[in-house]
Enzyme design. Structure first.
Site, PDB file in Angstrom:
ATOM      1  CE  LYS A 160       2.248   8.610  11.984  1.00  0.00           C
ATOM      2  NZ  LYS A 160       1.521   9.647  11.223  1.00  0.00           N
ATOM      3  CG  ASP A 167       1.475  10.448   7.294  1.00  0.00           C
ATOM      4  OD1 ASP A 167       1.818   9.978   8.393  1.00  0.00           O
ATOM      5  OD2 ASP A 167       0.347  10.939   7.085  1.00  0.00           O
ATOM      6  CG  ASP A 225       5.422  -0.660  12.547  1.00  0.00           C
ATOM      7  OD1 ASP A 225       6.454  -0.813  13.209  1.00  0.00           O
ATOM      8  OD2 ASP A 225       4.327  -0.392  13.057  1.00  0.00           O
ATOM      9  CE  LYS A 284      -4.084  -1.969   2.253  1.00  0.00           C
ATOM     10  NZ  LYS A 284      -5.045  -1.844   3.378  1.00  0.00           N
ATOM     11  CD  GLU A 285       2.231   3.076   4.239  1.00  0.00           C
ATOM     12  OE1 GLU A 285       1.454   3.771   4.902  1.00  0.00           O
ATOM     13  OE2 GLU A 285       3.148   2.396   4.757  1.00  0.00           O
ATOM     14  CG  ASP A 307      -3.059  12.515  14.829  1.00  0.00           C
ATOM     15  OD1 ASP A 307      -3.917  11.792  15.377  1.00  0.00           O
ATOM     16  OD2 ASP A 307      -3.148  12.851  13.634  1.00  0.00           O
TER      17      ASP A 307
END
Length: 730
Positions: free
Chosen positions: A265, A289, A138, A108-109, A442
């Site tokens: 995260k 990010d 991760d 996905k990334e 956050d």
């Protein structure tokens, strides 16, 4: 003696303040009148269930509206003057900065996207020896580690090139895709071509490694040991005048074990926090990010204009930049720019105690994340009780030492700090670092900092400081909103609920109202569901819920609706957006209320009851050509899960049936005057959500609503009408 010119200026938005407060006063009177009308009518006759549901919806909307006015009470804008900062401080006097970049899923990334973010951070216009870039993988993926090594090697050419020619776009992918370069000096074109060839070669090597798939199997994404690898210049030859200083790049993959909760995260950031404490120990941290590239290379200096201002730096925790995106279409049908948040709400909070922490694009003071635990007189043993068993970590708190030599012993200590067991019995995630308990780390961390008296600043520079990748698919947009709202509700349902916990804090009333609003925002699901079904069902059966058109009380309802729309339109136009943004935002807000708020609420309740575990799903950063074509042409892509689509299509189908049958009924029996409010409401829903109708009936492409979903929604609508009719008539 004349005071030196300031590094920054704060300007209250007087015009907006006058408009906002005038609107709030008049709207408050109208809402009070509406509540009086409803309550007085209940005394004359026993209210029916539909009336009670409609009134409850109006009360919830009124409360949330009242809370939202805190964002508009005192909006601010700011300016920075980095040139003044550089006049007072040379490169040696600027504080060091650690950059934290998190990635979790290479599918996905994509590693190539992460590489571009890393390279843009390494090439920032800031002293290279004062920059350290930390990448948290991760997923524990060997491909990501390989990509970081390739990025480091390419950075040895890219960073000097950017510095030598003053390149403004320092993300290689974006830089090489643009063709608006000016002449930047002798040798520029030739050097650019050399760098471009090296970049293409790097791309091919990473793509080849990805296609081979060999590196993907080196680590188990859910069960693997800690791995820390440091990439830096090993040579320290002072006589080498050609040596170009490079920022340090550190790859960190924390230990994963199914027996331990890894806290998503927030857990990854805390590992980077501890590891960086041992290596660079910079006083400031930039969190990004993995897709949020550094667009303006001077953002660090802009942030330091606030952090180094002696008038405000003592209690300033972080400087938040807006999240902006490079792939937004002109239509922006999914509200990817988050206009209301970053152009209205956060500037409004800036006039109070400061904006909320927003996940990416913020410069945080390291000291703030230690709260009050780390003081000059804090006992060593007490620090270990809070921070864990590492003696070296506790010692590093008393030192601002930057380790130029990373020894094997130091690496072993960092792996210990990245282990699963390290946080057991400590205050990490509770009182130290980024806080756990919520998927929205956050929001929760920023809330606690503000409760403790820290302040923050929102700065929206003329040129975007960072550019990310916006979602280009309806399914991704709504699921992302689901995660955000579930995380906010986890805080709401805890002992840290802003409504109660904020009373004991150092926050002002208006700042507390902002946090309460965001914590209760998912409750919009109830009025939206009620107002999209109950008035329509009553319209079908000729039961009025609103005053007649000729009744003077009808003006109150009309005023509230019309003025709300005009105020929203005024906000859109004042931020420089076209009228279509106003319409698009209403549509996507309704969709989020129906899906994101509803399922987010359901998930939060199930987690509260222990019936479901928290789950963090990274937003998909990969989009195929077909998906991008739909998005750029302003067409909704309804290739979404049935769970996401069915509620939306059901409500639209229900409104279509009720509007057609109800309007026909009023014409026949002459009750148009009494039923106009409900006819208009149903018509309004259909107009706003017309793309859903288009997707069901008219579109024939792959992005249309699947026939199976349409038939399922039709069956659910028919069932609701049948059961609803029985309840109303009983």
């Amino acid at each position: 003696m004349e005071a030196p010119p300031p590094y920054n200026l704060c300007n209250p938005s007087i015009k907006s303040t006058i408009i906002n407060r005038s609107y709030a006063l008049l709207h408050s009177v109208a809402i009070t009148s509406l509540i009086f009308y409803r309550l007085s009518s209940f005394f004359h006759s026993t209210p029916s269930l539909p009336l009670l549901l409609a009134f409850t919806s109006e009360l919830i909307l009124s409360i949330l509206w009242l809370l939202s006015q805190a964002f508009l009470w005192r909006p601010f804008t700011r300016q920075t003057f980095p040139e003044r900062l550089l006049q007072d401080k040379n490169d040696d006097e600027l504080p060091a900065i650690d950059v934290f970049i998190c990635t979790a899923d290479p599918e996905k990334e994509p590693p190539l996207e992460v590489m571009n973010t890393v390279l843009s951070a390494m090439a920032m216009d800031y002293p290279a020896e004062k920059l350290s870039v930390y990448v948290s993988d991760d997923g524990g993926c060997g491909l990501t580690l390989y990509a970081m090594k390739e990025a480091w090697e390419f950075g040895r050419y890219w960073v000097p090139f950017c510095t030598r020619f003053g390149i403004k776009t320092r993300c290689p992918k974006l830089y090489f895709s643009r063709y608006d370069d000016e002449f930047l000096g002798q040798g520029y074109e030739a050097e650019k071509e050399k760098i471009k060839l090296k970049y293409k070669l790097m791309e091919k090597q990473v793509q080849k490694a990805e296609s081979n798939g060999k590196l993907l199997g080196e680590f188990n994404t859910k069960n693997h040991p800690a791995h820390v690898e440091v990439m830096q210049d090993e040579s320290h030859n002072a006589n080498d005048t050609n040596q170009v200083k490079m920022p340090r790049l550190v790859y960190v993959s924390r230990e994963k074990n199914p027996s331990y909760h890894h806290h998503f995260k927030a857990g990854a950031l805390n590992v980077l926090f501890r590891v960086s404490n041992m290596i660079s120990n910079s006083p400031y941290i930039l969190v990004l990010d993995c897709d949020m590239r550094c667009n303006d290379p001077t953002s660090a200096k802009q942030a330091m204009c606030f952090h180094l201002d002696p008038k405000i730096n003592s209690n300033l925790a972080f400087v938040q930049f807006p999240q902006k995106f490079h792939n937004l279409s002109k239509m922006d049908i999914y509200d990817g720019q988050l206009r209301s948040t970053f152009l209205v709400k956060w500037p409004g909070m800036d006039g109070l105690q400061g904006p909320m922490l927003s996940g990416s694009g913020f410069y945080m003071k390291r000291k703030a994340l230690y709260r009050d635990i780390v003081q000059e007189d804090t006992d060593f043993t007490q620090l270990k009780q809070h921070l864990g068993p590492s003696n070296e970590l506790v010692k590093s708190l008393k030192s601002a030492k930057y380790n130029t030599d990373v020894t094997s012993r130091l690496l072993e200590e960092t792996r210990f700090l990245a282990s699963c067991k390290y946080e057991e019995g400590t205050q990490w995630g509770k009182q130290v670092g980024f806080l756990y308990m919520s998927l929205l780390e956050d929001y929760f961390t920023g809330f606690n900092l503000h409760c403790e008296g820290w302040k923050s600043i929102f700065y929206n520079p003329p040129s975007p400081a960072f550019l990310g990748t916006a979602t280009t698919k309806l399914n991704d947009t709504l699921l992302q909103g689901l995660r955000w709202n579930c995380g906010a509700l986890q805080v709401t349902f805890s002992t840290f609920c802003p409504l109660i916990y904020g009373l004991k804090s150092k926050m002002s009333l208006l700042q507390r109202m902002c946090y309460v609003y965001l914590s209760l925002q998912p409750f919009y699901f109830f009025p939206i569901w009620c107002l999209a079904t109950i008035p329509q069902l009553c319209l079908l059966h000729g039961i009025p819920l609103y005053p007649k058109v000729l009744n003077s009380w009808f003006m109150v309802f009309s005023y509230i609706f019309i003025m709300s729309q005009l105020k929203h339109l005024e906000e859109v136009l004042s931020t420089g957006d076209p009228i279509r943004t106003w319409w698009n935002e209403q549509r996507i807000w309704m969709m989020k209320a129906i899906i994101s708020y509803t399922i987010g609420m359901l998930n939060a309740v199930l987690k509260l009851l222990g019936l479901k575990e928290a789950n963090f799903v990274p937003t998909n950063k990969v989009a195929d050509d077909e998906q991008i074509t739909f998005y750029q042409n302003g067409l909704f892509n309804f290739q979404a899960s049935t769970v996401v689509l069915t509620p939306l299509i059901t409500l639209v189908t229900l409104n279509m049936i009720c509007f057609a049958a109800g309007a026909t009924r009023t014409i026949i029996d002459g009750s148009f005057n009494a039923m106009f409010g409900q006819i208009f409401l149903s018509f309004y829903v259909l107009m706003v959500q017309y793309p859903l109708i288009d997707g069901m009936i008219f579109r024939k492409d792959k992005g249309r609503v699947p026939t199976s979903v349409t038939l399922l929604s039709l069956a659910i609508s028919a069932s609701f009408l049948c059961f609803g009719s029985l309840i109303i008539k009983s």
